[in-house]
Enzyme design. Sequence first.
Site, PDB file in Angstrom:
ATOM      1  N   GLN A 134      -3.606   1.495 -19.115  1.00 42.51           N
ATOM      2  CA  GLN A 134      -3.980   2.165 -17.878  1.00 42.51           C
ATOM      3  C   GLN A 134      -2.970   3.211 -17.428  1.00 42.51           C
ATOM      4  OE1 GLN A 134      -5.051  -2.072 -16.109  1.00 42.51           O
ATOM      5  NE2 GLN A 134      -5.395  -0.526 -14.559  1.00 42.51           N
ATOM      6  N   PHE A 193      -8.679  -4.151 -15.686  1.00 41.34           N
ATOM      7  CA  PHE A 193      -8.611  -4.869 -14.402  1.00 41.34           C
ATOM      8  C   PHE A 193      -7.187  -5.029 -13.886  1.00 41.34           C
ATOM      9  CE2 PHE A 193     -12.225  -6.690 -16.859  1.00 41.34           C
ATOM     10  CZ  PHE A 193     -13.244  -6.059 -16.166  1.00 41.34           C
ATOM     11  N   GLU A 210      -1.929  -2.253 -16.806  1.00 40.58           N
ATOM     12  CA  GLU A 210      -1.155  -1.279 -16.034  1.00 40.58           C
ATOM     13  C   GLU A 210       0.311  -1.313 -16.432  1.00 40.58           C
ATOM     14  OE1 GLU A 210      -0.134  -0.007 -11.412  1.00 40.58           O
ATOM     15  OE2 GLU A 210      -1.768  -1.394 -11.818  1.00 40.58           O
ATOM     16  N   ARG A 262       0.906  -5.610  -0.333  1.00 47.71           N
ATOM     17  CA  ARG A 262      -0.515  -5.359  -0.079  1.00 47.71           C
ATOM     18  C   ARG A 262      -1.201  -6.616   0.457  1.00 47.71           C
ATOM     19  NH1 ARG A 262      -4.744  -1.555  -1.207  1.00 47.71           N
ATOM     20  NH2 ARG A 262      -3.279  -0.065  -2.093  1.00 47.71           N
ATOM     21  N   ARG A 321      -7.295  -6.435 -10.134  1.00 43.94           N
ATOM     22  CA  ARG A 321      -8.241  -5.811  -9.208  1.00 43.94           C
ATOM     23  C   ARG A 321      -8.073  -6.349  -7.782  1.00 43.94           C
ATOM     24  NH1 ARG A 321     -14.510  -5.415 -11.133  1.00 43.94           N
ATOM     25  NH2 ARG A 321     -15.151  -3.629  -9.863  1.00 43.94           N
ATOM     26  N   THR A 351       0.407   1.977  -2.520  1.00 38.57           N
ATOM     27  CA  THR A 351       1.387   1.732  -1.458  1.00 38.57           C
ATOM     28  C   THR A 351       2.743   2.343  -1.799  1.00 38.57           C
ATOM     29  OG1 THR A 351       1.763  -0.457  -2.433  1.00 38.57           O
ATOM     30  CG2 THR A 351       0.271  -0.333  -0.554  1.00 38.57           C
ATOM     31  N   ALA A 369      -5.463   0.953  -8.051  1.00 38.60           N
ATOM     32  CA  ALA A 369      -5.531   1.079  -6.593  1.00 38.60           C
ATOM     33  C   ALA A 369      -6.820   1.737  -6.116  1.00 38.60           C
ATOM     34  CB  ALA A 369      -4.320   1.850  -6.060  1.00 38.60           C
ATOM     35  N   GLU A 398     -12.092  -1.618  -6.304  1.00 34.49           N
ATOM     36  CA  GLU A 398     -11.563  -2.918  -5.895  1.00 34.49           C
ATOM     37  C   GLU A 398     -12.289  -3.575  -4.714  1.00 34.49           C
ATOM     38  OE1 GLU A 398      -6.859  -2.818  -6.804  1.00 34.49           O
ATOM     39  OE2 GLU A 398      -7.606  -1.177  -5.567  1.00 34.49           O
TER      40      GLU A 398
END
Length: 820
Positions: free
Chosen positions: A220, A251, A255, A333, A365, A466, A535, A738
């Site tokens: 990702q 998902f 990342e 988050r 996710r 964020t 995100a 998401e």
Amino acid sequence: MRNLPDASSSSMASTEAADGTVRGAVGQPLRHESAERHVTGAALFTDDRAAPANLLHAYVGLSQQARGRIVALDLEAVRAAPGVVAVVTLEDIPGLRDIGPVYPGDPIFADGEVQFYGQPLFAVAASSRDAARRAVRLARVEYASLAADLSIEQGLAAQSFVRPSHTQRRGDAASAIAAAPYQLAGSLNVGGQEQMYLEGQVSLACRDEEGGITLYTSNQNPSEVQKLIAEVLALPLNQVTVDMRRMGGAFGGKETNANQWAVIAALLARKTGRPVKIRLARADDVTATGKRHPFRVDYRVGFDARGLIRGLDMSLAAACGFSPDLSDAIVDRAMFHSDNAYFLPTARIVGHRVKTNTASNTAFRGFGGPQGMAAIEGVIDDIARAVGRDPLDVRRDNLYGPEGGRDITHYGQKIERHILPGLIERLEQGADYRRRRGEIIAFNQRSLVLRKGIALTPVKFGISFTVQHLNQAGALIHVYTDGSIQLNHGGTEMGQGLFTKVAQIVASVLQVDVAQIRPTATRTDKVPNTSPTAASSGTDLNGMAAKNAAETIRGRLTDFAAAHFGIDPAEVRFHNNRVQLGSDHSVGFGELVQLAYRHRVSLSATGYYRTPEIYYDRERAEGRPFFYFANGAAVSEVLVDTLTGEYRVTRTDILQDVGQSLNPALDIGQIEGGYVQGMGWLTTEELVWGEDGRLQTDSPASYKIPAVGDTPEIFNVALLPDSPNVEATVFHSKAVGEPPLMLAISVWSALRDAIASLDDYRHSPRLDIPATPERVLAAVTAAVAARGMQTATTGTKAASPMEEEVAVETKEEMEPGMDA
């Protein structure tokens, strides 16, 4: 599928456009650009690439201890195994050894001490994958065992954290709770979740003639893995190129967790001078990679007789695994979303980043948001039972609103638009919530074994990274002399339809059929310094960058046409594959492009976008971390067998706000998929570790994701009409990746509602997540016991306040029909 009235349908419309518009423009329900290739098997994933000459296959040796000091690592038998060409350990790395994405703590191989069961110790390159897998098992490793913390409670007791705790405050929550007419305290365990992507972790690294690396990967975050390979191999970034055409799901699990395997393939390719591919077996993939963070939530809340919150004190403790990875932002988050849709006049929210001796947990996710939102929804349910009201009424009373200063979050961001009150009312009516609530109570009063439950829960989900600097994107567009277009941007396609949506954006700007546009693989040598596709910002960021590039080309063509044909630029109009030149002349788009080329007009452009107006002051714990909020709500109904704890979801109605939809078909597909994935997290997907720290649920045989038969029997999904995003997003759309996952919280709340009926809705049952049949049965047993105690105390069974309220409402609703 039946949809709510007056809302967009999920049925796939023809790609043939209405008269006067280009085929595939924004707003049309175009199918996924690779859909046909997906279902026929023609789509090429990383593992499908034709094997380069002299290809080697890599595999890793994994630890067999949860925590221990490595006393000896004997690899002689590994090196001597048939087919083995090279073996690498930490000592063979020429550059950076730690590939932590934000903070250090993620060594490529265990550095003297094993931190979790399944941690890579070394890697092998061999002539075949089987040879490499057999070879790594020949290693002889001696450990000096050390005490391991496998649970949040153990980590908290040891005060072991991967990052410092963080607190958000508004007012004096303790005083407000103490002064409130009613108080409650409780706790909730929220389990993790395996990403269970269809395509596992895989990378192919090829060394070029100059000593650089070209990497084909399922990842990702191409720019991050480019940077890490360069640092590990002590190369400049311009000697590493990363190519990512498509993923078979991610998902969040690719990342950061995809980087380690890509780096190992590149390390072996550099050492051997031959291309190297690494592809993990499913069990090893699940064992060695991170999951959604498990959380422990503890809360105290003060409220009035109607259930209006006066103060909340909540602790969110996440099991982060052995390293920081992305846990700081994930716990943040969760804290940001611990209000979900509700105004907290006073609040103290604390987030702990607990270290555990498990694989380092990572993005999934929702990125922490689901855990925070499940926590507050559980609190609302508890309050509703305490005051004897329908949980929906308590939810509505606690919503953010424009009056009385009830529009500021506990971290200081103002809610600019109050979409949820109207959205909830529309869903409540469309799904017949009140009538069904009355019928369910009546059913439960006469049913001895089967119990029904229903819940309507909202979603308010902030959109933006964020981490501020990640909110940027680039794009590159080439228009060729025949009018065909090549599109490239920094986003990655993992099945969500990003490439399709961005192509539709370009088609709309240039007013050409989407069939003329070819999205190409995400490559670091085309668009550099990209952010991860995460995100829910993939379309927001990359779509705006592509729109910017397309507008640049359109502007050049407009200026050229105006000068060439001697007309005002305002008279040059792009429409339906043609360009209108004044009132009585037009040319095809391709004709104008060819003419512009002959007059030396540039037909290639880059685009760039960065999200405005976002910031977060961590020292003050306040700011505007989100550009906007995506909203939605779901009503779920369940049927529970109280003798076994088994249950099924019988009906779900969803209404989701996606702004001005770029592609209704893809949006509804994302809503359906996100909801079902969230349902799995909340109900069936249970991660279990043994006492030795080994993950027991490491395959689909022991880890239960939802199947087709688990989807609701009645599944109604609709998009909120006439709700364009007031923020300057691409064509006033809203993110949809998401937010739908959290709609499934309605299933968990409905299960609690069904169980609460056993005690006449007087108490809120403890039901940890995932709500497996075993946990449901335990909660049923506790509810029956509580009812027995109540009956023994009072000697009679009285209707609960909620039963009486619903009975009155139901009678009033039914009387006109009876008179007729």
